[in-house]
Write a protein that holds these residues in place. Structure first.
Motif, PDB file in Angstrom:
ATOM      1  N   ARG A 168       0.755  -0.987   0.110  1.00  0.00           N
ATOM      2  CA  ARG A 168      -0.055   0.041  -0.143  1.00  0.00           C
ATOM      3  C   ARG A 168       0.919   1.240   0.111  1.00  0.00           C
ATOM      4  NH1 ARG A 168      -5.114  -0.581   3.831  1.00  0.00           N
ATOM      5  NH2 ARG A 168      -5.299   1.508   3.037  1.00  0.00           N
ATOM      6  N   GLU A 169       2.101   1.013  -0.284  1.00  0.00           N
ATOM      7  CA  GLU A 169       2.950   2.428  -0.061  1.00  0.00           C
ATOM      8  C   GLU A 169       2.482   3.275  -1.149  1.00  0.00           C
ATOM      9  OE1 GLU A 169       4.967   4.422   1.639  1.00  0.00           O
ATOM     10  OE2 GLU A 169       6.239   2.761   2.061  1.00  0.00           O
ATOM     11  N   SER A 170       2.645   4.451  -1.017  1.00  0.00           N
ATOM     12  CA  SER A 170       2.219   5.513  -2.065  1.00  0.00           C
ATOM     13  C   SER A 170       3.353   5.580  -3.205  1.00  0.00           C
ATOM     14  CB  SER A 170       1.834   6.898  -1.343  1.00  0.00           C
ATOM     15  OG  SER A 170       3.231   7.374  -0.932  1.00  0.00           O
TER      16      SER A 170
ATOM     17  N   THR B 118       5.855   8.285  -2.286  1.00  0.00           N
ATOM     18  CA  THR B 118       7.040   7.718  -1.381  1.00  0.00           C
ATOM     19  C   THR B 118       8.112   7.000  -2.198  1.00  0.00           C
ATOM     20  OG1 THR B 118       5.624   7.798   0.595  1.00  0.00           O
ATOM     21  CG2 THR B 118       7.360   6.365   0.713  1.00  0.00           C
TER      22      THR B 118
ATOM     23  N   ALA C 130       5.631  10.572  -8.971  1.00  0.00           N
ATOM     24  CA  ALA C 130       4.474   9.282  -8.826  1.00  0.00           C
ATOM     25  C   ALA C 130       3.862   8.803  -9.929  1.00  0.00           C
ATOM     26  CB  ALA C 130       3.660  10.218  -7.737  1.00  0.00           C
TER      27      ALA C 130
END
Length: 135
Positions: free
Chosen positions: A17-19, A22, A31
């Motif tokens: 679930r890491e963005s 990040t 991103a």
């Protein structure tokens, strides 16, 4: 696949679930660029899905066991496999080589539930059970 993809996979293995923001900071990409790479990894079949880690003890699971099932007749192997793998207590059911036919991982509320499953699957073969003490 390159070194950046490998880094992205390593981060997602630790936290699916890491963005992307990040991850992007870590691999020096934006991103959206990380999102595109993840999408490509999914399309190539490298990432097949995402999973959930559950604390089974908090759900009342007190007994976990491996059950090796030696099927009575080879003609019942496919039927047994297709029936057993969908039982609610069964976490995993693998067809294996050798004298034994199935390796089953089961989670149970208590030993009584384990015995109940063993009685149900005994119609297909002879079970040999090992209770997991620690994992």
């Amino acid at each position: 696949m390159d070194a950046i993809d490998t880094q992205i996979l390593e981060m997602l293995k630790k936290n699916a679930r890491e963005s992307f923001a990040t991850i992007g900071k870590s691999v020096e990409l934006s991103a959206p660029a990380v999102g595109n790479r993840v999408k490509q990894l999914e399309e190539k079949g490298i990432i097949r899905g995402y999973s959930l880690l559950i604390n089974h003890e908090k759900l009342g699971i007190t007994t976990k066991a491996y059950i090796i099932l030696k099927i009575h007749q080879s003609s019942t192997l496919r039927t047994a496999y297709n029936q057993i793998k969908y039982l609610p207590e069964v976490q995993r059911c693998d067809r294996i080589t050798g004298e034994d036919s199935l390796c089953i991982l089961g989670y149970f509320q208590d030993n009584k539930d384990l015995v109940n499953l063993l009685e149900r699957i005994s119609q297909y073969g002879v079970p040999n059970t090992s209770i997991i003490l620690e994992s």
